[in-house]
Design a protein around this motif. Structure first.
Motif, mmCIF file in Angstrom:
data_model
loop_
_atom_site.group_PDB
_atom_site.id
_atom_site.type_symbol
_atom_site.label_atom_id
_atom_site.label_comp_id
_atom_site.label_asym_id
_atom_site.label_seq_id
_atom_site.Cartn_x
_atom_site.Cartn_y
_atom_site.Cartn_z
ATOM 1 N N THR A 37 -8.014 -5.048 -9.197
ATOM 2 C CA THR A 37 -9.221 -4.320 -8.801
ATOM 3 C C THR A 37 -8.904 -2.941 -8.240
ATOM 4 O O THR A 37 -9.810 -2.152 -8.000
ATOM 5 N N LEU A 38 -7.636 -2.639 -8.038
ATOM 6 C CA LEU A 38 -7.231 -1.366 -7.441
ATOM 7 C C LEU A 38 -7.118 -0.308 -8.530
ATOM 8 O O LEU A 38 -6.290 -0.418 -9.420
ATOM 9 N N ASP A 39 -7.949 0.731 -8.435
ATOM 10 C CA ASP A 39 -7.919 1.761 -9.462
ATOM 11 C C ASP A 39 -7.370 3.093 -8.956
ATOM 12 O O ASP A 39 -7.232 4.039 -9.710
ATOM 13 N N ASP A 40 -7.035 3.182 -7.696
ATOM 14 C CA ASP A 40 -6.430 4.380 -7.135
ATOM 15 C C ASP A 40 -4.954 4.411 -7.541
ATOM 16 O O ASP A 40 -4.282 3.378 -7.548
ATOM 17 N N ALA A 41 -4.457 5.583 -7.859
ATOM 18 C CA ALA A 41 -3.055 5.698 -8.289
ATOM 19 C C ALA A 41 -2.089 5.155 -7.245
ATOM 20 O O ALA A 41 -1.036 4.618 -7.585
ATOM 21 N N ASP A 42 -2.431 5.272 -5.970
ATOM 22 C CA ASP A 42 -1.573 4.774 -4.904
ATOM 23 C C ASP A 42 -2.011 3.411 -4.386
ATOM 24 O O ASP A 42 -1.456 2.903 -3.421
ATOM 25 N N GLY A 43 -3.003 2.812 -5.023
ATOM 26 C CA GLY A 43 -3.568 1.557 -4.545
ATOM 27 C C GLY A 43 -2.561 0.439 -4.392
ATOM 28 O O GLY A 43 -2.507 -0.236 -3.374
ATOM 29 N N GLU A 45 0.694 0.715 -4.133
ATOM 30 C CA GLU A 45 1.686 1.079 -3.118
ATOM 31 C C GLU A 45 1.142 0.817 -1.718
ATOM 32 O O GLU A 45 1.846 0.325 -0.838
ATOM 33 N N GLN A 46 -0.115 1.120 -1.502
ATOM 34 C CA GLN A 46 -0.734 0.948 -0.189
ATOM 35 C C GLN A 46 -1.071 -0.512 0.097
ATOM 36 O O GLN A 46 -1.279 -0.879 1.252
#
Length: 74
Positions: A37-43, A45-46
């Motif tokens: 569900t994570l669509d952020d480029a750093d998702g 990693e975070q």
């Protein structure tokens, strides 16, 4: 109801019906976020995992995450 006998709640997207995250009585105040569900480029990693679940079912070729708590079940 989860196999543990405790309440498991699954939350879905109102538009597409995809599973977004879960909560469980054994982990009050915490959520289990599905990585897909994570669509952020750093998702990813975070969202470094704090615990690995169902480790008793881990494939023999897959290493454990040394920094994460290891749980045989949920």
């Amino acid at each position: 109801m989860h196999e543990s006998g405790k309440k498991l709640t699954v939350y879905f997207c109102g538009d597409c019906g995809s599973t977004l995250y879960k909560t469980h009585e054994l982990f009050p105040g915490q959520v289990v976020v599905l990585a897909g569900t994570l669509d952020d480029a750093d998702g990813l990693e975070q969202a470094k995992p704090q615990v690995e679940l169902f480790t008793k079912h881990r494939a023999s070729w897959l290493p454990s995450l040394s920094w994460a708590d290891q749980k045989d079940e949920f």
